[in-house]
Scaffold this motif. Structure first.
Motif, short mmCIF file in Angstrom:
data_model
loop_
_atom_site.label_atom_id
_atom_site.label_comp_id
_atom_site.label_asym_id
_atom_site.label_seq_id
_atom_site.Cartn_x
_atom_site.Cartn_y
_atom_site.Cartn_z
N UNK A 105 9.89 0.40 -5.59
CA UNK A 105 10.26 -1.12 -4.77
C UNK A 105 10.50 -0.56 -3.30
N UNK A 106 10.56 0.23 -2.52
CA UNK A 106 10.06 1.09 -1.61
C UNK A 106 9.26 1.00 -0.82
N UNK A 107 8.22 1.98 -1.64
CA UNK A 107 7.51 2.40 -0.93
C UNK A 107 6.24 1.41 -1.18
N UNK A 108 5.79 1.48 0.24
CA UNK A 108 4.76 -0.01 -0.28
C UNK A 108 3.38 0.70 -0.77
N UNK A 109 2.78 1.12 -1.03
CA UNK A 109 1.51 1.74 -1.05
C UNK A 109 1.87 1.81 -2.76
N UNK A 110 2.56 2.13 -3.17
CA UNK A 110 3.13 2.31 -4.77
C UNK A 110 3.51 1.17 -5.18
N UNK A 147 -0.24 6.92 -9.16
CA UNK A 147 0.66 7.99 -8.49
C UNK A 147 1.93 7.31 -8.83
N UNK A 148 3.23 7.72 -8.20
CA UNK A 148 4.55 7.34 -8.51
C UNK A 148 5.06 7.36 -7.44
N UNK A 149 4.68 9.05 -7.92
CA UNK A 149 5.36 10.48 -7.06
C UNK A 149 5.19 11.24 -6.87
N UNK A 150 4.65 12.25 -5.54
CA UNK A 150 4.19 13.14 -5.83
C UNK A 150 5.47 14.05 -4.41
N UNK A 151 6.03 15.11 -4.99
CA UNK A 151 6.60 15.34 -4.01
C UNK A 151 7.21 16.35 -4.99
N UNK A 152 8.89 17.17 -3.90
CA UNK A 152 9.70 17.58 -4.59
C UNK A 152 10.90 17.28 -5.07
N UNK A 153 11.30 16.79 -6.42
CA UNK A 153 12.87 16.39 -6.75
C UNK A 153 13.68 17.06 -7.19
N UNK A 201 -3.04 15.53 -4.28
CA UNK A 201 -2.56 13.50 -4.69
C UNK A 201 -1.87 13.71 -3.80
N UNK A 202 -1.84 11.86 -4.26
CA UNK A 202 -0.25 11.07 -3.25
C UNK A 202 -0.58 10.30 -4.27
N UNK A 203 0.98 9.62 -3.45
CA UNK A 203 1.68 8.70 -3.92
C UNK A 203 1.33 7.66 -4.05
N UNK A 204 1.60 6.14 -4.68
CA UNK A 204 0.29 5.30 -4.86
C UNK A 204 -0.69 5.35 -4.88
N UNK A 205 -1.97 6.74 -5.29
CA UNK A 205 -3.15 6.28 -5.64
C UNK A 205 -3.71 6.50 -7.28
N UNK A 206 -3.87 5.72 -7.01
CA UNK A 206 -4.73 5.85 -9.46
C UNK A 206 -5.77 6.95 -9.40
N UNK A 207 -4.96 7.40 -10.31
CA UNK A 207 -6.08 8.34 -10.99
C UNK A 207 -6.63 8.70 -12.03
N UNK A 208 -7.85 9.77 -12.16
CA UNK A 208 -8.62 8.88 -13.85
C UNK A 208 -7.98 10.53 -14.81
N UNK A 209 -8.47 9.77 -16.16
CA UNK A 209 -8.07 11.32 -16.61
C UNK A 209 -9.35 12.79 -16.18
N UNK A 210 -8.41 13.38 -16.49
CA UNK A 210 -9.12 14.80 -16.15
C UNK A 210 -9.57 14.74 -14.71
#
Length: 466
Positions: free
Chosen positions: A269-274, A369-375, A402-411
């Motif tokens: 809801x808050x991150x535009x790219x996601x 990728x919804x989230x990529x970082x420390x939680x 990788x980074x959030x908001x990016x669509x990644x493929x299997x593998x």
């Protein structure tokens, strides 16, 4: 007439064995002055085969880590790698396909290294067992070899010389008839042990040579992936200032979130790219539902062939249809499964896999990728939206690629494990210092068992394997 030949024949074994540091030399035993039987050695405590193998694996792993630091790529090899990347078509599709192929090769090499590590540990345990057996029998073996040497130096008198000599020969024959079978039995056992020891040492040397080659190939593939990731970053980089602002905002949201559900909701809801990518993925899912049965079958056949459209922004087909088709994101040993005790009096909500240092982590399925970082206590974490209400959580990595908001493929490679286990809430009560990846599948915000989704070769009983 045959006794000198027996003694001479076994004399070779005496010379060989005397060179082994685990056996006392026959001439040092001085059995001629010892008339009484040797005192029996104290019974050694019973060994634990599992613990012995685990200790040997730790030792082998440490030796391999030391070896890996001495292996490097030649200047010519590095130049050839750089040229191969330069020759690639500089498009997002080609680079990402090359990344997936590189990750697949790298995981195969990591699997070979892990299997070689286990094989070397097993060979080492067997070799230690033979050495220990020889060491425990050193007193008996010394007496046997000394007796054979005396027989060689002082052969019995020839028969049919004088009556006294004939009587001595008969007495010697009676004595030897009782002694020689026992000596021969021990001699045969000793020869078999030495032959087994030599075979194990040869097998270990061959496995180490093969492993060195595999590790060199792994380092080459790791360098190739680094170059590909740099190229992919150039192609997919958006406005730098915008990315930095989103990263800072996501860190703030991660600090405020108290649960994974809250984190996912705030990111979408808050991150535009996601938010934009999630909306596009949902629209793609809705469009897929409008396909005819024939079109849906064609799309599924294309996805099953392994060459789905690299421009897609949504999973190739529903996540629920992927059961028994996904590969575990890392090569390693499963330590804990969903439902096992987690060391805090609760059940584990995911599975934990122990890996070797710097193992590559790949996407188990297509996803956003919804989230990529420390939680919080999870440490470095990646959350993938795989569609159909499923989210895949990966944590315990050292470096995220990788980074959030990016669509990644299997593998597709997402991250790399560190050198040691990262202290986290998901890695409590694990008797290992190896890096560990935590994997959790969630359906509509609730953890579910991931085992039905893994391929048969990747599923297995959880085991405490250090």
């Amino acid at each position: 007439m045959i006794l000198p030949a027996i003694a001479a024949g076994v004399g070779v074994a005496a010379i060989v064995v005397s060179a082994n540091p685990f056996i006392v030399r026959a001439q040092d035993a001085a059995p001629e002055t010892a008339q009484s039987a040797p005192q029996p050695a104290a019974e050694p405590p019973p060994s634990d085969p599992a613990a012995e193998l685990a200790a040997k694996r730790d030792q082998t792993r440490a030796e391999l880590e030391t070896l890996s630091k001495t292996i490097g790529l030649s200047t010519d090899k590095v130049s050839a790698l750089q040229q191969s990347i330069a020759d690639l078509e500089k498009s997002t599709e080609s680079i990402r396909q090359a990344l997936i192929d590189s990750a697949s090769r790298r995981k195969a090499l990591e699997k070979q290294i892990l299997e070689s590590e286990k094989k070397l540990a097993d060979l080492g345990v067997k070799e230690d067992g033979i050495r220990r057996s020889l060491h425990e029998r050193r007193g008996l073996l010394a007496e046997v070899l000394a007796a054979l040497q005396r027989m060689g130096r002082n052969p019995p008198p020839a028969l049919l010389v004088t009556p006294d000599d004939a009587l001595a020969s008969v007495r010697s024959a009676i004595l030897l008839g009782a002694v020689v079978p026992g000596i021969r039995k021990e001699t045969d056992k000793l020869a078999a042990d030495l032959a087994s020891l030599a075979a194990l040492q040869t097998a270990s040397a061959a496995e180490k040579a093969s492993l060195t080659g595999t590790m060199t190939d792994g380092i080459e593939e790791e360098r190739r992936m680094d170059l590909l990731l740099a190229e992919n970053d150039k192609l997919s980089r958006s406005n730098t200032a915008e990315l930095e602002a989103e990263k800072k905002r996501s860190e703030e949201l991660a600090g405020k979130a108290t649960s994974l559900e809250g984190l996912v909701a705030s990111m979408e809801s808050e991150i535009a790219s996601v938010r934009d990518a999630a909306a596009a993925a949902r629209q793609a899912e809705e469009n897929r539902k409008l396909l005819t049965d024939e079109q849906r079958a064609q799309a599924k056949a294309l996805a099953d062939s392994g060459v789905p459209d690299k421009n897609r922004i949504a999973p190739a087909y529903p996540f629920g249809e992927l059961k028994a088709k996904l590969e575990v994101p890392v090569t390693g040993d499963i330590l804990r499964q969903f439902g096992d005790a987690d060391g805090t009096g609760h059940e584990a909500m995911g599975m934990t896999v122990a890996t070797n240092p710097e193992t590559v982590v790949t996407a188990p399925a297509d996803g956003l990728v919804v989230f990529a970082g420390v939680f919080r206590s999870y440490g470095q974490m990646i959350i993938l939206d795989a569609g159909d209400g499923y989210h895949l959580v990966l944590s315990g990595m050292d470096t995220i690629n990788t980074r959030q908001g990016k669509f990644v493929f299997s593998g597709e490679p997402l991250a790399v494990m560190g050198a040691k286990r990262v202290a986290s809430a998901t890695a409590l009560a694990l008797e290992t210092n190896r890096p560990t990846l935590y994997i959790e599948f969630r359906k509509d915000g609730k953890p579910v068992d991931s085992r039905p989704w893994w391929t048969a070769k990747d599923t297995g009983k959880a085991r405490n394997d250090s």
